[in-house]
Enzyme design. Structure first.
Site, PDB file in Angstrom:
ATOM      1  N   CYS A  34       0.848  -1.200   0.000  1.00 62.99           N
ATOM      2  CA  CYS A  34       0.000   0.000   0.000  1.00 62.99           C
ATOM      3  C   CYS A  34       0.879   1.244   0.000  1.00 62.99           C
ATOM      4  CB  CYS A  34      -0.946   0.005   1.199  1.00 62.99           C
ATOM      5  SG  CYS A  34      -0.223   0.621   2.725  1.00 62.99           S
ATOM      6  N   GLU A  78       7.437  11.922  25.798  1.00 62.59           N
ATOM      7  CA  GLU A  78       6.478  11.727  26.870  1.00 62.59           C
ATOM      8  C   GLU A  78       5.495  12.899  26.865  1.00 62.59           C
ATOM      9  OE1 GLU A  78       7.095   8.605  28.709  1.00 62.59           O
ATOM     10  OE2 GLU A  78       5.052   9.299  28.975  1.00 62.59           O
ATOM     11  N   ALA A 119      15.578  11.516  26.162  1.00 58.35           N
ATOM     12  CA  ALA A 119      16.710  11.724  27.065  1.00 58.35           C
ATOM     13  C   ALA A 119      16.616  10.799  28.265  1.00 58.35           C
ATOM     14  CB  ALA A 119      16.717  13.165  27.524  1.00 58.35           C
ATOM     15  N   GLU A 172     -14.353  -1.510   4.209  1.00 57.92           N
ATOM     16  CA  GLU A 172     -15.409  -2.027   3.335  1.00 57.92           C
ATOM     17  C   GLU A 172     -16.746  -1.354   3.662  1.00 57.92           C
ATOM     18  OE1 GLU A 172     -15.467  -6.272   3.027  1.00 57.92           O
ATOM     19  OE2 GLU A 172     -17.478  -6.318   2.163  1.00 57.92           O
ATOM     20  N   ARG A 187     -19.643 -17.462   6.687  1.00 54.01           N
ATOM     21  CA  ARG A 187     -18.348 -17.935   6.180  1.00 54.01           C
ATOM     22  C   ARG A 187     -17.642 -18.800   7.235  1.00 54.01           C
ATOM     23  NH1 ARG A 187     -14.710 -17.198   1.831  1.00 54.01           N
ATOM     24  NH2 ARG A 187     -16.288 -15.993   0.733  1.00 54.01           N
ATOM     25  N   PHE A 190     -12.676 -12.928   6.804  1.00 51.14           N
ATOM     26  CA  PHE A 190     -14.110 -12.737   6.917  1.00 51.14           C
ATOM     27  C   PHE A 190     -14.815 -13.870   7.675  1.00 51.14           C
ATOM     28  CE2 PHE A 190     -18.334 -11.771   4.937  1.00 51.14           C
ATOM     29  CZ  PHE A 190     -18.309 -10.393   5.018  1.00 51.14           C
ATOM     30  N   GLU A 238      -6.992 -13.465   0.892  1.00 53.09           N
ATOM     31  CA  GLU A 238      -7.335 -13.933   2.231  1.00 53.09           C
ATOM     32  C   GLU A 238      -6.802 -15.326   2.577  1.00 53.09           C
ATOM     33  OE1 GLU A 238     -11.434 -13.022   1.126  1.00 53.09           O
ATOM     34  OE2 GLU A 238     -11.684 -12.241   3.142  1.00 53.09           O
TER      35      GLU A 238
HETATM   36  C1  LIG Z   1       6.899   5.119  20.959  1.00 54.73           C
HETATM   37  C2  LIG Z   1       7.461   5.199  22.336  1.00 54.73           C
HETATM   38  C3  LIG Z   1       8.122   4.106  22.839  1.00 54.73           C
HETATM   39  C4  LIG Z   1       8.635   4.151  24.126  1.00 54.73           C
HETATM   40  N1  LIG Z   1       9.256   3.044  24.598  1.00 54.73           N
HETATM   41  C5  LIG Z   1       9.730   3.043  25.851  1.00 54.73           C
HETATM   42  C6  LIG Z   1      10.363   1.884  26.371  1.00 54.73           C
HETATM   43  O1  LIG Z   1      10.525   0.882  25.674  1.00 54.73           O
HETATM   44  N2  LIG Z   1      10.779   1.911  27.641  1.00 54.73           N
HETATM   45  C7  LIG Z   1      10.628   3.008  28.425  1.00 54.73           C
HETATM   46  O2  LIG Z   1      11.041   2.979  29.567  1.00 54.73           O
HETATM   47  N3  LIG Z   1      10.059   4.132  27.967  1.00 54.73           N
HETATM   48  C8  LIG Z   1       9.598   4.170  26.695  1.00 54.73           C
HETATM   49  N4  LIG Z   1       9.006   5.297  26.217  1.00 54.73           N
HETATM   50  C9  LIG Z   1       8.884   6.473  27.088  1.00 54.73           C
HETATM   51  C10 LIG Z   1       9.848   7.627  26.758  1.00 54.73           C
HETATM   52  O3  LIG Z   1      10.473   7.492  25.550  1.00 54.73           O
HETATM   53  C11 LIG Z   1      10.933   7.788  27.746  1.00 54.73           C
HETATM   54  O4  LIG Z   1      10.400   7.981  29.001  1.00 54.73           O
HETATM   55  C12 LIG Z   1      11.917   8.897  27.374  1.00 54.73           C
HETATM   56  O5  LIG Z   1      13.129   8.602  27.963  1.00 54.73           O
HETATM   57  C13 LIG Z   1      11.465  10.294  27.761  1.00 54.73           C
HETATM   58  O6  LIG Z   1      12.476  11.210  27.381  1.00 54.73           O
HETATM   59  P1  LIG Z   1      12.156  12.565  26.624  1.00 54.73           P
HETATM   60  O7  LIG Z   1      13.415  13.321  26.536  1.00 54.73           O
HETATM   61  O8  LIG Z   1      11.476  12.335  25.371  1.00 54.73           O
HETATM   62  O9  LIG Z   1      11.175  13.219  27.662  1.00 54.73           O
HETATM   63  P2  LIG Z   1      10.207  14.494  27.568  1.00 54.73           P
HETATM   64  O10 LIG Z   1       8.946  14.079  26.939  1.00 54.73           O
HETATM   65  O11 LIG Z   1      10.953  15.576  26.871  1.00 54.73           O
HETATM   66  O12 LIG Z   1      10.072  14.769  29.067  1.00 54.73           O
HETATM   67  C14 LIG Z   1       9.524  13.797  29.931  1.00 54.73           C
HETATM   68  C15 LIG Z   1       9.374  14.307  31.358  1.00 54.73           C
HETATM   69  O13 LIG Z   1      10.620  14.478  31.979  1.00 54.73           O
HETATM   70  C16 LIG Z   1      10.747  15.786  32.502  1.00 54.73           C
HETATM   71  N5  LIG Z   1      12.150  16.171  32.365  1.00 54.73           N
HETATM   72  C17 LIG Z   1      12.942  15.881  31.286  1.00 54.73           C
HETATM   73  N6  LIG Z   1      14.185  16.312  31.529  1.00 54.73           N
HETATM   74  C18 LIG Z   1      14.191  16.880  32.742  1.00 54.73           C
HETATM   75  C19 LIG Z   1      15.186  17.509  33.540  1.00 54.73           C
HETATM   76  N7  LIG Z   1      16.422  17.616  33.123  1.00 54.73           N
HETATM   77  N8  LIG Z   1      14.818  17.958  34.737  1.00 54.73           N
HETATM   78  C20 LIG Z   1      13.564  17.876  35.174  1.00 54.73           C
HETATM   79  N9  LIG Z   1      12.573  17.286  34.469  1.00 54.73           N
HETATM   80  C21 LIG Z   1      12.886  16.801  33.276  1.00 54.73           C
HETATM   81  C22 LIG Z   1       9.782  16.601  31.684  1.00 54.73           C
HETATM   82  O14 LIG Z   1       9.342  17.758  32.350  1.00 54.73           O
HETATM   83  C23 LIG Z   1       8.673  15.638  31.436  1.00 54.73           C
HETATM   84  O15 LIG Z   1       7.785  15.622  32.520  1.00 54.73           O
HETATM   85  C24 LIG Z   1       8.488   5.307  24.923  1.00 54.73           C
HETATM   86  C25 LIG Z   1       7.839   6.422  24.399  1.00 54.73           C
HETATM   87  C26 LIG Z   1       7.325   6.374  23.114  1.00 54.73           C
HETATM   88  C27 LIG Z   1       6.628   7.574  22.570  1.00 54.73           C
HETATM   89  S1  FES Z   2       3.107  -1.399   2.465  1.00 56.11           S
HETATM   90 FE1  FES Z   2       3.652  -1.193   4.514  1.00 56.11          FE
HETATM   91  S2  FES Z   2       1.798  -0.628   5.471  1.00 56.11           S
HETATM   92 FE2  FES Z   2       1.211  -1.031   3.467  1.00 56.11          FE
END
Ligand SMILES: Cc1cc2nc3c(=O)[nH]c(=O)nc-3n(C[C@H](O)[C@H](O)[C@H](O)COP(=O)(O)OP(=O)(O)OC[C@H]3O[C@@H](n4cnc5c(N)ncnc54)[C@H](O)[C@@H]3O)c2cc1C
Ligand code: FES
Ligand code: FES
Length: 1426
Positions: A205, A362, A446, A899, A977, A1011, A1358
């Site tokens: 797709c 986050e 981070a 569909e 089906r 289906f 399918e």
């Molecule tokens: C698709 C997806 C997958 C993920 N998978 C995992 C996973 O497998 N395992 C897991 O543990 N987590 C996972 N996470 C959660 C997330 O990625 C982590 O918690 C990440 O480390 C957050 O870091 P950030 O910099 O993006 O945080 P932000 O979103 O930028 O901040 C997060 C929080 O931390 C605070 N903060 C950040 N830095 C500071 C600082 N220096 N001092 C004070 N406060 C601070 C912020 O105010 C906020 O409240 C996932 C998230 C997503 C979206």
């Molecule tokens: S080709 Fe990857 S979602 Fe359709």
């Protein structure tokens, strides 16, 4: 060769721009701007402007004007545009200027809104629609772009793949963004990364393709000769729902050292151009072919020809511009970027409630999905102290803003250089990082963000806690150090950090000589998934002994915070590491790590068992290490060794086999050849236009839905006051606004808008229309509805108790059931529940409705059924169907989900457009789509089966219950089906099947690939497995014995002709080397206590035809233009399955002209009327025959001119016919003959023919965690004479992987009150790259022509899906072996999907016994099985 585009030649001529650290090769890089908006249709359009983005008020107009002149009408850029700067409007808000580059173009944005993501900006403001929106939560990778930064300190360039959907626009100051449009285009030049995914058939797709292309592109920018392991790692954050991943990996293998590519360093250029890619093993000319493409067709890859980083950005970065203070003011949020730690601390002191944002992975989720608004955001990402990495005497200190990718790189280096005993903690962190999200997230998230989020399922916090890491906190008055123990997390997502404080850094210590640490993560899916339980364990022994001096057992997922099992640890201090300690530890942990049976997340006894199982693994590992240190501890027995192993992914390998075209078939005849999907190249460059890529209309509005939060309730009042006051809102719509009929649905049992009552959570109550998506969605959330709740029916079991069924209750019966059971030597009863499934097409439902004159409505819909969409809209608007035009260019996946359910959105959007007389658009967010549009029906099957001692089944009485939800939709046909497939491939003389369709208060479930067939067959495989278990025989033997033979009759009295089951079976067994594998698995199982292998061979027989007879018709319209080009239109829609490609192949053969002369533009209701849905796998058969019919008509009309001028060309004949006033347009029609089954008489043909297949799978399960590995799968599929083996293999693999998700992975969780709890890729896991079987063989059966369909082909969409149940039954086989270890034998129940929880629970042992489940009925569970 250096290519230079105007506008950059002056810059590339200045070597001073390049830092000395650059390699010679990189100094040659240049921007060759792919430009943007190819799909955007920028400028030129007159009435449309894709740059209008009302959310920026008048701002966009000036942007539009600035850019409008830079592109010509066809969408290609004029050269001077490349050097132009795009500037936003005058700054009216006191914001700073945001400067960044996109695909080589400078963007100066004067009013960036901190809540705008890069993705929205690219798509809506720049018209770069190649980057797709799949989820908005970082979970699918469709939005992947490359972000490049110059780092003045290291004088290096950093290229990162990031999720544009989470990247705040304001975080992009002085970065260069590269999108899929920026690296190549079909019109200009494809990048090899784009070309190879397309030619390797890795794009169906195509909705995921740009994201995958950009992940690969970024990898190559950082590492031009990666290994396959690097490639696999790069794709951890990308999902594809169509392809099954294999072709993508294989196409990209050609870039790797493993794939043999020389990376452009070959003697005569890239080896790929010489056809030495190492993947070619076709036996040309022979009957069997094994290569679906030729690597010699690939353009060579030359890493020196890549785009360069904009020199202007580099110089600005060098001047310190990137770390200066910035302020951006938006509608609700102000973004403050401090330039120093000091300023950061002052700002935090001044704004204690401000949100700190680094990666936004986050906070972005909170804003988008949790309706959070943060007035002040602090962005300290560029502050040096927060990015510093300091090596100290006793460890490494990481600044809180260090990204996880950076931290991983530093730790890996340390592990390589330091003595192993010092790096136990580092290795534990690395172990967690390997399975932490995908690379796009790790590149921006981070370490401080992970700690400060304080998530109870953080993967790093348990390690930090077990290792005794120290945190430095700071405020403007100074700093303090705190130990990361259980006093740090003070509550759910709360820490001991004061509001005015910030986290400065974390100190990760070296481990001691006598200290051992392990980290564990158990999640539903291995890759990119959140944990069910995550743990880290550290033990320190008194030197030279096995006496425990210090023990820290830290768990996530066992409480609202990360916890330490303190009581257990304290009790074990001073104890020797041995069996006694183990036993006590388990009892103590079972007590201490208890969970309320209603705990959020559910899986309570599984989670508790995991804490013990993981401790056991740790115990064994430590024993091993102690012995290695020379201590005389108990030896780990060889049969337990596998429990200590750390999972390491293996690179998959694959084989595809198909029938070569017959000798003598002309080269021009493409039928039977593996030609590429005709849109694949466009999909890989982002030029393919999907519904939401249609440029914005000048006066377009956006619609957001107001949906019910109750499963069953009366609506008492709706308060729209707050919504109507919201910025940008135009109006709210409800049932009274529907001009025609508010009654809708396939069975007229639904409403466009709820009328007084709601019958499911997600029921559409109303809609808000506003100037932008953001405004509409915010306003929709502000609508307040008061309900009077009524008792809901949620589960099948509740429906059975309440007798809540739709009519009719279908029965198919044949033979004499009573006599059959009498004849049987054994009779057994059983049951199985098969969970539902979310379609998870990468493109969610979308509609754009444009009102025209005379009540006409033009709709662009992502719909598999344009005629149904047309009918529903016409009815709602109260106009005849001739005023409603539905157009479908392509869909980003459908799988049945588009569909009928697509109309719930399209009617609402059309009503809004009609009322406001303005274009209205809505693309559902992923969470809305999952909530509203239903999915595969959950089924519960109960059976009684009678069989002889030989294993021959002689009687079957089966009852199905499906959970249909709150409307009938297609549920009757789906149940029918299921009944038609209740015996799968087995001949059973005496049968009765009954089907009850449960009416519940869930969103209406609907069509989904198969289906109902897969559910019916799944129950069959369950009873046949039970029969084998009961007799103590191999399930394969029993299956083979019962297989249908030629000429036998089904329970619905259809005689089977052309049965190829036995051929498929035999080939499958020999290709998979079943006997050898079985013997090896048995040996493995004898040698391993905690790891077991299992095998299963499963057949399928899938009936082809719509069971509603009238739908078995199709039309086509073929125009030949005067220049000889052909426009082909037919009733089918393209959703990635390659239908248009196959139809062009058919027309090409019949007309005898090359495919390049034939074009399919779209599917529309004004070209072919009264079309059947593109469904039931029958679209190639039906539309192919209609195309054949139309082309034959045309050919006949051209015949006289061919005869007159036999040496002339196609163009000559067409011209002659035209001049002779011959009609060069023809429509074609086809209806499948001899169909029409009657349930009352159990007679008449239900199906035109059957597709057969057999699969053999082998798995390995970890009995302690429930995780499993897919070791191998061999599929033999009868697709007749394949029209296109590449597409058919793609369908087999894609269908198989979707089935793999259905039967082993994908779980929808509903609360007892009917609220869907799994609403996105974060919580609902479809298979990822890592789930492909390590060995995958797909063989299309040779010499199996089908006389019932076009050119002897067979349907393929399918039928292969069900073959994935071989994985389920292989798991069940392995579980059986595990149960035998505990002395448990005989049939046992394993419901689908075979999730880690179910596998672990079924492998009952001493650990599970310590964690019994709570008595049902004594608590309210978090989720219920629906
Ligand atoms: C698709 C997806 C997958 C993920 N998978 C995992 C996973 O497998 N395992 C897991 O543990 N987590 C996972 N996470 C959660 C997330 O990625 C982590 O918690 C990440 O480390 C957050 O870091 P950030 O910099 O993006 O945080 P932000 O979103 O930028 O901040 C997060 C929080 O931390 C605070 N903060 C950040 N830095 C500071 C600082 N220096 N001092 C004070 N406060 C601070 C912020 O105010 C906020 O409240 C996932 C998230 C997503 C979206
Ligand atoms: S080709 Fe990857 S979602 Fe359709
Ligand atoms: S749309 Fe960004 S990851 Fe899914």
């Amino acid at each position: 060769m250096i290519k230079v585009l105007p506008g950059f030649c002056a810059l590339t001529a200045h070597p001073a721009w390049f830092p000395s650290s650059w390699t010679a090769a990189s100094a040659l890089w240049f921007w060759w701007d792919g430009g943007g908006g190819r799909g955007g249709g920028r400028g030129g359009g007159g009435t449309r402007s894709i740059f209008k983005s009302p959310q920026h008020g008048g701002a966009q107009d000036s942007v539009s004007r600035t850019m409008a002149g830079t592109q010509n009408r066809t969408g290609s850029e004029t050269q001077d545009s490349v050097s132009r700067t795009i500037t936003g409007p005058e700054n009216r808000t006191g914001s700073d200027e945001l400067i960044f580059f996109v695909n080589g173009r400078k963007i100066v944005e004067r009013n960036p809104d901190p809540e705008t993501t890069l993705l929205t900006y690219l798509r809506r403001k720049l018209g770069l629609t190649g980057t797709k929106l799949g989820c908005a939560e970082g979970g699918c990778g469709a939005c992947t772009v490359m972000v490049s930064r110059y780092q003045p300190a290291s004088q290096r360039l950093l290229h990162c793949a990031v999720n544009a959907c989470l990247a705040p626009l304001c975080s992009l100051h002085l970065v260069a963004v590269t999108t899929v449009e920026g690296i190549g285009s079909v019109a200009r030049k494809l990048h090899p990364v784009q070309e190879r995914i397309a030619r390797a058939h890795g794009s169906q797709c195509g909705f995921c393709t740009p994201g995958i292309v950009m992940s690969m592109y970024t990898l190559l920018r950082n590492n031009p000769r990666p290994s396959m392991a690097d490639v696999e790692e790069a794709f951890q954050g990308n999902l594809c729902r169509c392809t099954g991943y294999r072709p993508i990996l294989e196409g990209y293998k050609t870039f790797t050292v493993d794939g043999g590519c020389c990376g452009g360093k070959g003697k005569d250029g890239c080896c790929m151009t010489n056809g030495n890619g190492g993947l070619q093993n076709s036996k040309d000319g022979s009957e069997e072919a094994t290569s679906l493409y030729n690597t010699a067709d690939f353009e060579p890859y030359d890493p020196t020809q890549e785009v360069i980083f904009p020199p202007e950005l580099m110089s600005l970065s060098k001047c310190g511009e990137s770390s200066r203070s910035l302020r951006f003011r938006g509608e609700r949020t102000t973004w403050l970027q401090p330039d120093s730690l000091h300023e950061f601390l002052l700002l935090k002191w001044k704004h204690p409630d401000a949100r700190v944002v680094v990666g936004n992975t986050e906070v972005g989720i909170e804003v988008k999905f949790k309706n959070m608004a943060y007035p002040v955001v602090l962005a300290p990402g560029s502050i040096a102290e927060l990015n510093a990495v300091t090596h100290t005497e006793d460890g490494i200190v990481f600044g809180a803003a260090c990204t996880l990718s950076h931290m991983g790189a530093v730790l890996r280096k340390a592990v390589q250089s330091l003595p192993p005993h010092q790096t136990e903690v580092f290795q534990a962190v690395l172990e967690q990082l390997q399975w932490f999200a995908g690379q796009q997230i790790r590149n921006v998230a981070a370490v401080g963000g992970n700690i400060m989020t304080a998530s109870p399922i953080s993967d790093l916090n348990p390690v930090f806690m077990a290792a005794g890491c120290k945190l430095t906190l700071m405020d403007k008055d100074g700093s303090r150090e705190v130990l990361m123990d259980d006093s740090f997390f003070t509550g759910y997502r709360k820490t001991a950090v004061e509001p005015q404080e910030i986290l400065l850094s974390i100190h990760i210590p070296y481990s001691q000589k006598s200290q051992f640490i392990s980290a564990f993560k158990q999640s539903p899916r291995r890759e990119d998934d959140i944990s069910i339980v995550t743990a880290a364990m550290s033990v320190t022994f008194s030197p030279g002994t096995d006496v425990v001096k210090d023990l820290r057992l830290s768990f996530g997922g066992m409480a609202p915070v990360t916890v330490l099992a303190r009581r257990t640890a304290d009790r074990l201090l001073g104890r020797q590491w041995g069996e006694e300690l183990l036993q006590e530890a388990c009892s103590l942990l079972a007590e201490e790590m208890s969970l309320d049976p209603s705990a959020p997340g559910g899986m309570v006894s599984y989670r508790r068992t995991l804490t013990l199982s993981l401790f056991y693994k740790f115990y064994l590992r430590v024993l091993q290490k102690l012995r290695l240190q020379g201590l005389s501890v108990q030896e780990v027995s060889s049969e337990c060794l596998s429990a200590t192993e750390v999972y390491r992914p293996e690179t998959p390998s694959s084989v595809q086999v198909y029938q070569a075209v017959p000798e003598g078939q002309s080269l021009g005849d493409v039928v039977g050849r593996p030609i590429m999907h005709l849109s694949a190249l466009k999909q890989a460059t982002g030029e393919a236009v999907y519904c939401d890529d249609v440029p914005l209309y000048e006066n377009e509005l956006y619609l957001a839905l107001i949906t019910s939060t109750k499963a069953h309730a009366r609506i008492l009042s709706v308060d729209t006051a707050a919504a109507e006051r919201s910025p940008g809102v135009v109006c709210c719509l409800f049932a009274s606004d529907v001009p025609g009929s508010n009654v809708t649905g396939m069975r007229q049992d639904e409403t466009v808008f709820a009328d007084g009552q709601v019958t499911c959570v997600g029921h559409i109550v109303g809609a808000v229309v506003a100037d932008t998506q953001l405004h509409a969605q915010r306003a929709a959330k502000a609508v307040k509805i008061q309900y009077e709740e009524l008792e809901p029916v949620i589960t099948i079991q509740e429906a059975i108790v309440a007798q809540s069924f739709y009519k009719p209750i279908r029965t198919i019966q044949s033979g004499d059931l009573e006599a059959g059971f009498k004849q049987a030597d054994h009779i057994l009863d059983g049951e199985i529940h098969i969970g539902g499934q979310e379609h998870f097409y990468l493109e969610t439902n979308v509609t754009l409705a444009v009102p025209r004159e005379d009540g006409e409505m033009e709709l662009f819909i992502s719909s598999q059924s344009p005629s149904d969409s047309q009918a529903f809209v016409a009815k709602a608007l109260g106009v005849p169907a001739n005023r409603v035009l539905v157009r479908v260019k392509r869909m980003g996946g459908g799988f049945g989900g588009k569909e009928s359910r697509t109309s719930v959105l399209s009617t609402v959007v059309a009503v809004a457009a009609d009322k406001l007389k303005r274009p209205v658009r809505c693309m559902l967010d992923r969470d809305e789509d999952m909530l509203i549009t239903g999915g595969r029906h959950p089924f519960y099957g109960k059976y009684k089966v009678g069989f002889l001692q030989t294993g021959k089944v002689v009687a079957l009485d089966v009852t199905f219950y499906s959970n249909a939800g709150n409307s009938m939709d297609l549920s009757q046909a789906i149940m029918e089906r299921a009944l038609f497939h209740m015996e799968n491939s087995y001949s059973i003389p005496n049968v009765r099947g009954q089907g009850f369709i449960c009416r519940t208060n869930l969103p209406s479930n609907t069509a989904f690939r198969g289906f109902g067939g897969p559910q019916g067959m799944m129950v069959a495989e369950n009873w046949i497995t039970d029969v084998a278990h009961c007799l103590g025989r191999s399930a394969e033997e029993v299956r083979r014995l019962n297989l249908y033979l030629e000429g036998e009759s089904t329970p619905y009295n259809q005689i089977l002709h052309g049965v190829t089951l036995d051929r498929c079976w035999d080939e499958c067994l020999s290709r998979s080397e079943y006997e050898r594998r079985r013997a090896a698995a048995d040996l493995f199982n004898r040698q391993n206590r905690w790891t077991k292998r299992g095998l299963a061979v499963v057949p399928t027989k899938f009936g082809i035809s719509f069971t509603a007879t009238f739908l078995n018709q199709a039309g086509a319209l073929v125009h030949i233009y005067r220049d000889g080009s052909v426009l082909l239109t037919h009733g089918g829609t393209e959703m990635g399955q390659g239908l248009h490609t196959k139809m062009v192949q058919v027309a090409s053969r019949v007309l005898g002209i090359p495919c390049a002369r034939i074009y399919v533009s779209e599917t529309s209701t004004n070209t072919v009327a009264n079309t059947s849905p593109t469904a039931a796998s029958a679209s190639s058969d039906l539309n192919g025959a209609a195309v054949l019919n139309a082309c034959q008509t045309l050919l006949k009309r051209l015949e006289p001119y061919r005869t007159q001028n036999p040496k002339g060309s196609w163009e000559d004949w067409v011209k002659a016919a035209y001049l002779d006033r011959v009609n060069l347009s023809a429509n074609g029609f086809y209806r499948t003959p001899d169909l029409g089954y009657d349930f009352d008489t159990n007679s008449g043909r239900a199906f035109n023919y059957y597709s057969y297949g057999v699969a053999c799978s082998e798995v390995e399960i970890d009995c302690l965690t429930g995780a499993h590995k897919n070791l191998s799968t061999t599929i033999v599929m009868d697709v007749g004479h394949s029209l296109n083996p590449a597409i058919d293999v793609g369908q087999v693999e894609g269908g198989f992987m979707q089935g793999l998700g259905l039967f082993t992975l994908e779980e929808l969780h509903y609360s007892p009150r009917g609220v869907l709890l799994t609403r996105g890729p974060g919580s609902y896991k479809i298979p990822a790259f890592g789930d492909i079987p390590t060995q995958l063989t797909v063989s299309l059966l040779r010499d199996a022509p089908n006389d019932k369909a076009i050119f002897a082909s067979k349907a393929v969409g399918e039928p292969p899906l069900f073959l994935a149940s071989s994985v389920f039954y292989a798991i069940k086989d392995a579980v059986r072996a595990a149960r035998a270890e505990s002395g448990t034998t005989g049939p046992f129940r394993l419901d689908s999907p075979a999730s880690a929880e179910r596998i672990r629970t079924a492998c009952c042992d001493r650990f599970t016994k310590l964690c019994p489940p709570a008595q049902p009925g004594t608590f309210t569970p978090w989720s219920v099985r629906v």
